[in-house]
Every structure is written in C-alpha cells, then in structure tokens.
Design a protein around this motif. Sequence first.
Motif, PDB file in Angstrom:
ATOM      1  N   LYS A 259       0.696  -1.257  -0.162  1.00  0.00           N
ATOM      2  CA  LYS A 259       0.279   0.078  -0.514  1.00  0.00           C
ATOM      3  C   LYS A 259       1.326   1.215   0.278  1.00  0.00           C
ATOM      4  CE  LYS A 259      -4.091  -2.545   0.999  1.00  0.00           C
ATOM      5  NZ  LYS A 259      -5.081  -2.164  -0.250  1.00  0.00           N
TER       6      LYS A 259
ATOM      7  N   LEU B 159      -0.260   4.306  -1.673  1.00  0.00           N
ATOM      8  CA  LEU B 159      -1.858   5.077  -1.059  1.00  0.00           C
ATOM      9  C   LEU B 159      -1.128   6.025   0.057  1.00  0.00           C
ATOM     10  CD1 LEU B 159      -4.019   2.378  -1.065  1.00  0.00           C
ATOM     11  CD2 LEU B 159      -3.973   4.224  -2.536  1.00  0.00           C
ATOM     12  N   ILE B 160      -0.127   5.472   1.001  1.00  0.00           N
ATOM     13  CA  ILE B 160       0.498   6.087   2.003  1.00  0.00           C
ATOM     14  C   ILE B 160       1.076   7.302   2.283  1.00  0.00           C
ATOM     15  CG2 ILE B 160       1.460   5.444   4.188  1.00  0.00           C
ATOM     16  CD1 ILE B 160       1.007   2.513   4.121  1.00  0.00           C
TER      17      ILE B 160
ATOM     18  N   MET C 180      -5.378  -0.836   7.695  1.00  0.00           N
ATOM     19  CA  MET C 180      -5.977   0.810   7.002  1.00  0.00           C
ATOM     20  C   MET C 180      -7.289   1.394   7.682  1.00  0.00           C
ATOM     21  SD  MET C 180      -4.739   0.343   3.948  1.00  0.00           S
ATOM     22  CE  MET C 180      -5.023   1.498   2.765  1.00  0.00           C
TER      23      MET C 180
ATOM     24  N   LEU D  83      -4.658   3.457   9.737  1.00  0.00           N
ATOM     25  CA  LEU D  83      -4.706   4.612   8.981  1.00  0.00           C
ATOM     26  C   LEU D  83      -4.901   5.686   7.532  1.00  0.00           C
ATOM     27  CD1 LEU D  83      -2.319   2.338   6.898  1.00  0.00           C
ATOM     28  CD2 LEU D  83      -0.952   3.731   8.332  1.00  0.00           C
ATOM     29  N   LYS D  84      -6.374   5.432   7.459  1.00  0.00           N
ATOM     30  CA  LYS D  84      -7.624   6.405   7.398  1.00  0.00           C
ATOM     31  C   LYS D  84      -8.639   6.897   9.056  1.00  0.00           C
ATOM     32  CE  LYS D  84      -9.602   3.481   3.648  1.00  0.00           C
ATOM     33  NZ  LYS D  84     -11.161   2.380   3.112  1.00  0.00           N
TER      34      LYS D  84
ATOM     35  N   LEU E 126      -3.616   8.362   4.503  1.00  0.00           N
ATOM     36  CA  LEU E 126      -4.043   7.848   3.336  1.00  0.00           C
ATOM     37  C   LEU E 126      -3.831   9.080   1.985  1.00  0.00           C
ATOM     38  CD1 LEU E 126      -6.317   5.044   3.978  1.00  0.00           C
ATOM     39  CD2 LEU E 126      -3.540   5.306   3.639  1.00  0.00           C
TER      40      LEU E 126
ATOM     41  N   SER F  11      -7.511   7.686  -2.784  1.00  0.00           N
ATOM     42  CA  SER F  11      -7.676   6.378  -2.118  1.00  0.00           C
ATOM     43  C   SER F  11      -8.856   5.967  -1.425  1.00  0.00           C
ATOM     44  CB  SER F  11      -6.066   5.888  -1.508  1.00  0.00           C
ATOM     45  OG  SER F  11      -6.000   6.570  -0.507  1.00  0.00           O
TER      46      SER F  11
END
Length: 116
Positions: free
Chosen positions: A71, A74-75, A102, A105-106, A111, A115
């Motif tokens: 990922k 996206l990061i 995820m 992270l959101k 992010l 994404s």
Amino acid sequence: MKSEQRIKKSQEFSIVFKRGQSVANRQFVLYTLWKKEQSEFRLGLSVSKKVGNAVTRNRVKRYIRECFRIKQDLIKNQYDYIVIARNPTAKMSYHEVEKSLMHVLKKAKVLHMNSL
C-alpha cells in the motif's frame, strides 16, 4: 522494504512517541510524525511478548511490513510511522491485519485522498 525505511533506534522511537500523534483501534496503535525533510516514509514496529511467542510475533511483523509495502503508493510520504500490535493480532490472518491497518491509517488521515 528498504533499510532506509525502517526505524530501529530507541531514540528515534522516543521522538515519534513524544512529538507524534496517535490513533488506535482494537488491534493496533499507530503513531505518526510528519517530517518535511524526508522523501519516503519510515516504519517502526513494536510487538510485545504478550502477543505470543517469537514465531507469532515475527509473523505479525511480516504481515504489517507487507501491508505497508503493498500500500506504499496510498500512504503519505514524509512521515514516520510506528505500529504497535495488540494482543488480538496473534490470531488474525493477513487479510484481517490489512483491513485493520487500513482502518487505522484512514483514522490517522495519512492516506492520499484519491485512495479513499
């Protein structure tokens, strides 16, 4: 992941813990610290002995590193990330770890917008 993308020194961990921001869910705690002079993100992992034996802890760390590797587009870069795995991660599959990471992270808003 390249060795330049890892946080290994105790002093670097301490800086992120003191100056960074934290977000958590039931499986992970994520500390983030923005660093403008950095071109790539760096990742530090902490998996306590409470999670399980060495085999279990290493498996959890491999899963987390693989999620970040896959990922990485996206990061957001220019951040230091420290992921602390909590006890429930010992019994999780790779896909469950990925989904939970995820989510964290959101929550931390690290992010890229396209994404989401």
